[in-house]
Design a protein around this motif. Structure first.
Motif, short mmCIF file in Angstrom:
data_model
loop_
_atom_site.label_atom_id
_atom_site.label_comp_id
_atom_site.label_asym_id
_atom_site.label_seq_id
_atom_site.Cartn_x
_atom_site.Cartn_y
_atom_site.Cartn_z
N GLY A 93 38.01 37.37 73.64
CA GLY A 93 38.25 38.77 73.87
C GLY A 93 38.83 39.34 72.52
N PHE A 94 38.94 38.55 71.33
CA PHE A 94 39.15 39.07 70.06
C PHE A 94 38.50 38.20 69.00
CE2 PHE A 94 41.62 38.56 66.06
CZ PHE A 94 42.18 39.75 65.75
N PRO A 95 38.00 38.84 68.10
CA PRO A 95 38.06 40.21 67.58
C PRO A 95 37.16 40.97 68.63
CG PRO A 95 36.79 39.03 66.01
CD PRO A 95 37.18 37.88 66.98
N ARG A 96 37.34 41.96 68.49
CA ARG A 96 36.09 43.03 69.39
C ARG A 96 35.75 44.23 68.52
NH1 ARG A 96 38.27 41.94 74.84
NH2 ARG A 96 37.15 42.95 76.15
N THR A 97 36.12 44.38 67.41
CA THR A 97 35.78 45.38 66.67
C THR A 97 35.71 44.65 65.16
OG1 THR A 97 37.97 46.20 65.77
CG2 THR A 97 36.98 47.18 67.74
N ILE A 98 34.73 45.41 64.14
CA ILE A 98 34.58 45.00 62.83
C ILE A 98 35.82 44.83 62.26
CG2 ILE A 98 33.63 45.37 60.68
CD1 ILE A 98 31.21 44.37 62.52
N ALA A 99 36.68 45.89 62.51
CA ALA A 99 38.04 46.05 61.73
C ALA A 99 39.01 44.68 62.17
CB ALA A 99 38.81 47.41 62.12
N GLN A 100 38.82 44.44 63.41
CA GLN A 100 39.61 43.14 63.83
C GLN A 100 39.21 41.95 63.17
OE1 GLN A 100 39.93 42.94 68.30
NE2 GLN A 100 40.51 45.22 68.25
N ALA A 101 37.87 41.86 62.95
CA ALA A 101 37.31 40.63 62.36
C ALA A 101 37.74 40.45 60.79
CB ALA A 101 35.85 40.67 62.74
N VAL A 102 37.69 41.78 60.09
CA VAL A 102 38.01 41.76 58.92
C VAL A 102 39.40 41.44 58.77
CG1 VAL A 102 38.45 43.12 56.82
CG2 VAL A 102 36.34 43.36 58.18
N ALA A 103 40.31 41.76 59.73
CA ALA A 103 41.86 41.48 59.77
C ALA A 103 42.06 40.03 59.87
CB ALA A 103 42.57 42.19 60.63
N LEU A 104 41.29 39.41 60.80
CA LEU A 104 41.41 37.95 61.09
C LEU A 104 41.03 37.25 59.83
CD1 LEU A 104 41.79 35.64 63.27
CD2 LEU A 104 39.51 35.78 63.74
N GLY A 105 39.97 37.52 59.38
CA GLY A 105 39.50 36.87 57.85
C GLY A 105 40.53 37.10 56.86
N GLU A 106 41.10 38.34 56.62
CA GLU A 106 42.14 38.41 55.81
C GLU A 106 43.29 37.55 55.95
OE1 GLU A 106 40.69 42.71 54.46
OE2 GLU A 106 42.56 42.67 55.49
N SER A 107 43.38 37.34 57.41
CA SER A 107 44.71 36.43 57.41
C SER A 107 44.70 34.85 56.91
CB SER A 107 45.18 36.43 58.87
OG SER A 107 44.16 35.66 59.61
N GLY A 108 43.53 34.76 56.55
CA GLY A 108 43.29 33.27 56.17
C GLY A 108 42.89 32.32 57.26
N THR A 109 42.57 33.04 58.22
CA THR A 109 42.20 31.98 59.58
C THR A 109 40.70 31.47 59.34
OG1 THR A 109 43.67 33.17 60.78
CG2 THR A 109 41.86 31.87 62.02
#
Ligand code: AP5
Length: 224
Positions: A93-109
């Protein structure tokens, strides 16, 4: 990474509401010994406990809208840093928007595999109309496809079975619409990054599980 050390398995389960993400995440977590992180379950717990997060999230969840990105990204950032995530995790259930996916990528995960569980909308409506969940442990069942032993209590903890408030047909229709506009674009997003695997989610639970394990085992074999 030192030689004999295994790479963590960091999975995302994508799919429409009711596609079977939670059902498959539970089986996958057991097999690979990694935790499932479900933003929906975290929000429902917060709502039931009446925390500040729960009070803010309730209106969104119960109407079938998405909780704002900044709130979700904040709770997920903390959660995936917990020690139980060291060997990997399943994001349900996460990410659920492009913005959430970008934030996940930026966290280094670095995500290993994104599994898109594909189910047609008409099957989704059928599944949601029969879903029941345990009021105590949150285990998910279906009145027809996955009933409990006595039909009224959870097989795992004996808790009472209840319906989810957001499984009301009007809310389900809204959740599906939200999925198609906000979340489905993530399929193309991860396909473009070479991490997407599509799995046909229309069939028996065990057949779908086998297809998911095949994808994960393929990743592990290639990495280790
Ligand atoms: P969430 O809890 O994540 O709900 P969802 O994505 O809509 O998914 P569901 O839990 O409804 O379904 P599922 O795919 O896990 O299917 P399940 O395995 O249960 O989110 C709820 C709300 O929280 C959102 O609407 C939003 O408001 C908020 N939220 C959460 N994350 C957010 C985020 N990142 N950003 C913003 N807001 C967020 O299966 C469904 C039923 O089908 C069950 O009864 C099951 O037994 C049955 N079933 C499963 N597989 C099969 C099969 N193969 N055949 C027959 N029946 C099956």
């Amino acid at each position: 990474m030192p030689k004999n050390e295994k790479k963590a398995i960091k999975l995302i389960f994508l799919g429409a509401p009711g596609a079977g993400k939670g059902t498959q995440a539970e089986l996958t977590a057991k097999k690979y010994n990694i935790p499932t992180i479900s933003t929906g379950a975290m929000l429902r717990e917060a709502i039931a406990a009446g925390t500040e997060l729960g009070k803010t999230a309730a209106g969104y969840v119960e109407s079938g809208a998405l909780v704002p990105d900044d709130i979700i990204v904040g709770i997920m950032r903390d959660r995936i840093l917990q020690p139980d995530c060291e060997n990997g995790f399943i994001l349900d259930g996460f990410p659920r928007t492009i913005a959430q996916a970008v934030a996940l990528g930026e966290s280094g995960t670095e995500i290993s595999v994104v599994i898109d569980i594909e189910v047609p909308d008409e099957k989704i409506i059928d599944r949601m109309s029969g879903r029941c969940v345990c009021a105590d442990c949150g285990a998910t069942y279906h009145l027809v496809y996955n009933p409990t032993g006595d039909g009224v209590h959870c097989d795992k903890c004996g808790g009472e079975l209840i319906l989810r408030r957001d499984d009301d047909p009007v809310v389900v229709a809204r959740r599906l619409k939200t999925y198609h506009t906000e979340t489905e674009p993530l399929v193309g997003y991860y396909e473009g990054r070479g991490t997407l695997s599509r799995v046909d989610g229309d069939g028996k639970v065990e057949d779908i599980t086998a297809k998911i394990f095949e994808v994960i085992d393929g990743y592990i074999a290639a990495e280790n």
